[in-house]
Design an enzyme around this catalytic site. Structure first.
Site, PDB file in Angstrom:
ATOM      1  N   ASP A 145       3.534   9.381  -1.823  1.00  0.00           N
ATOM      2  CA  ASP A 145       2.394   8.633  -1.295  1.00  0.00           C
ATOM      3  C   ASP A 145       2.081   7.476  -2.233  1.00  0.00           C
ATOM      4  O   ASP A 145       2.084   7.653  -3.460  1.00  0.00           O
ATOM      5  CB  ASP A 145       1.161   9.538  -1.196  1.00  0.00           C
ATOM      6  CG  ASP A 145       0.413   9.362   0.112  1.00  0.00           C
ATOM      7  OD1 ASP A 145       0.559   8.289   0.729  1.00  0.00           O
ATOM      8  OD2 ASP A 145      -0.304  10.290   0.516  1.00  0.00           O
ATOM      9  N   HIS A 186       0.807  -1.218   0.000  1.00  0.00           N
ATOM     10  CA  HIS A 186       0.000   0.000   0.000  1.00  0.00           C
ATOM     11  C   HIS A 186       0.843   1.273   0.000  1.00  0.00           C
ATOM     12  O   HIS A 186       0.279   2.374  -0.007  1.00  0.00           O
ATOM     13  CB  HIS A 186      -0.947  -0.006   1.198  1.00  0.00           C
ATOM     14  CG  HIS A 186      -2.027  -1.038   1.100  1.00  0.00           C
ATOM     15  ND1 HIS A 186      -3.249  -0.782   0.534  1.00  0.00           N
ATOM     16  CD2 HIS A 186      -2.050  -2.349   1.459  1.00  0.00           C
ATOM     17  CE1 HIS A 186      -3.997  -1.872   0.568  1.00  0.00           C
ATOM     18  NE2 HIS A 186      -3.296  -2.843   1.130  1.00  0.00           N
TER      19      HIS A 186
END
Length: 468
Positions: free
Chosen positions: A362, A155
């Site tokens: 991110d 993730h």
């Protein structure tokens, strides 16, 4: 039908308040459909690890959790996961700490998860392991004789090879990923970085989605996570969201709100965001008293020193800027160190004419997608998005910026404030189409579809069925 066994650091049990995150909602739905089990850490500590499993069932989702020792939490979670892997994988090699105790604790806790999960897994179960806390878990499950279809999803970003090689025993860690059948990343960039490492450091080969090292071939795919778009749209027009939005708008006194919502983390670029907003106030004195930046930043990982430092830094910057620019009836920054339930957050997003989502790095960033989903189609706000967020690969109609440049951020804020309605609608519609088409269910099906279709003949050689 095969059961799905989800294994992650923490378990999110279904909430009657509806405040689960999108990932938890998607996984809970899959677990209900397959009668599966979610295995993870309870978040609690114990004096001595016993292997006791706490079973529970909430709204049709079965969970199995273990307590960890304080030493486990210090070395595995606060240590290797969040002081070593997290900064390194977010390109902050300067903040990464390398310690043998951290690595030892990380492997020990993964062994404990393997011991916990193994007896719960039946031969036809499909196993889905999540995130950087659990990279070696698949190999440990294989070591215990499991031949199941097994997938892993990362993730967070996968760092460039030149950074990853700074990790002691990096090849040993990466090699454990080849125990899985399918591994997933959010973007082509992270996937390409993984492929590059395998080719340069492991003498592996890449053929489309297939990556081979030695006699083991796995699938490595890009599969961007989404949000529950319809659910968030509904939340944005709920009574709770309306009430929250009205409260916010009343407090603004006809001023324009810019909103940022982030966990308090150095990867989110909050210091750079405050400085970019400060540059905007300096460049555009005509906008003083007309705009307010509301930054919502609930604290996280308070035991880690670098997180204590970022909080102190932000407190100082916000205090200095408010001292310099405030008037008796105007404060340019509202800095809030608490979180809000999803429906209230949707109301805040809808009240904001600009969403400022500017991480330095991110894996995806779902706040960007939530902001888009919460907008009023008749009068949507403008998303300003870091080009270094995974979401920038999909939300190309946002105003994409370099978050390290205060001038770019200042210019983007000024452009967003002046953007005409027809352009705002056009940009929002294109982004909303992406958010709706590639939502959380699409992501889950994208990955599990690959995993369910794995040919078991691709199992590691030592686990292959005997001939004849």
């Amino acid at each position: 039908m095969s059961r799905l066994i989800v294994i992650s650091n923490r378990v999110s049990r279904p909430s009657k308040t509806g405040n689960q995150g999108g990932l938890a909602v998607a996984l809970s739905q899959a677990l209900r459909e397959s009668r599966g089990i979610w295995v993870g850490w309870s978040g609690e500590t114990t004096d001595n690890f016993t292997g006791h499993i706490g079973f529970a069932e909430d709204e049709g989702v079965k969970t199995a959790t273990i307590d960890l020792e304080e030493q486990d939490v210090d070395e595995y979670y606060n240590g290797y996961a969040n002081k070593t892997l997290w900064p390194l994988f977010h390109f902050r090699i300067d903040l990464a700490e390398y310690a043998r105790d951290f690595e030892g604790g990380y492997n020990r806790v993964n062994q404990r998860f393997a011991d916990t999960a193994s007896p719960l897994i039946e031969p036809e179960d499909v196993i889905w392991v999540h995130d950087y806390h659990m990279i070696p878990l698949g190999q440990m499950l294989r070591d215990r004789g499991l031949k199941n279809r097994m997938g892993f999803f990362l993730h967070i970003p996968w760092p460039p090879t030149r950074l990853l090689v700074s990790l002691p025993h990096h090849t040993k860690l990466v090699s454990t990923l080849f125990a899985y059948d399918v591994i997933g990343f959010h973007t082509e960039e992270w996937l390409e970085s993984f492929r590059h490492y395998v080719e340069k450091e492991m003498n592996g080969t890449v053929d489309g989605d297939y990556v081979t090292v030695g006699d083991r071939t796995i699938q490595a795919v890009a599969c961007p996570i989404g949000i529950n778009a319809q659910d968030f749209k509904d939340a944005a027009i709920s009574a709770t969201a309306d009430e929250m939005g009205e409260l916010v708008r009343a407090s603004l006194q006809n001023r324009t709100m810019i909103v940022g919502v982030d966990r308090l983390d150095y990867s989110k670029g909050l210091e750079e965001r405050f400085n970019g907003y400060g540059r905007f106030l300096k460049d555009h004195p005509e906008q003083h008293r007309k705009v307010v930046l509301t930054q919502i930043a609930p604290p996280s990982r308070g035991e880690v020193e670098s997180y204590q430092q970022i909080r102190a830094t932000l407190d100082a910057i916000a205090g200095r800027m408010n001292g310099e620019y405030s008037d008796v009836d105007w404060t340019p920054i509202r800095y809030v160190n608490q979180g809000y339930p999803r429906d209230k957050l949707a109301g805040i997003y809808r009240a904001a004419k600009i969403g400022l989502v500017t991480p330095l790095r991110d894996g995806m960033n779902l706040v960007a997608k939530e902001y888009v989903a919460a907008q009023d189609p008749a009068d949507p706000g403008v998303l300003i998005l870091s080009r270094f967020a995974g979401a920038a690969m999909q939300l190309k109609d946002a105003l994409l910026i370099n978050p390290y440049s205060p001038e770019e951020m200042s210019d983007a804020i000024n452009r967003a404030l002046a953007m005409p309605l027809d352009e705002r609608k056009r940009r929002w519609r294109a982004m909303m189409d992406s958010v709706e088409q590639q939502d959380i269910s699409w992501w889950r099906q994208c990955f599990t579809g690959r995993l369910m279709a794995v040919n078991r003949e691709n199992a590691p050689p030592e686990e292959a069925e005997p001939a004849g």
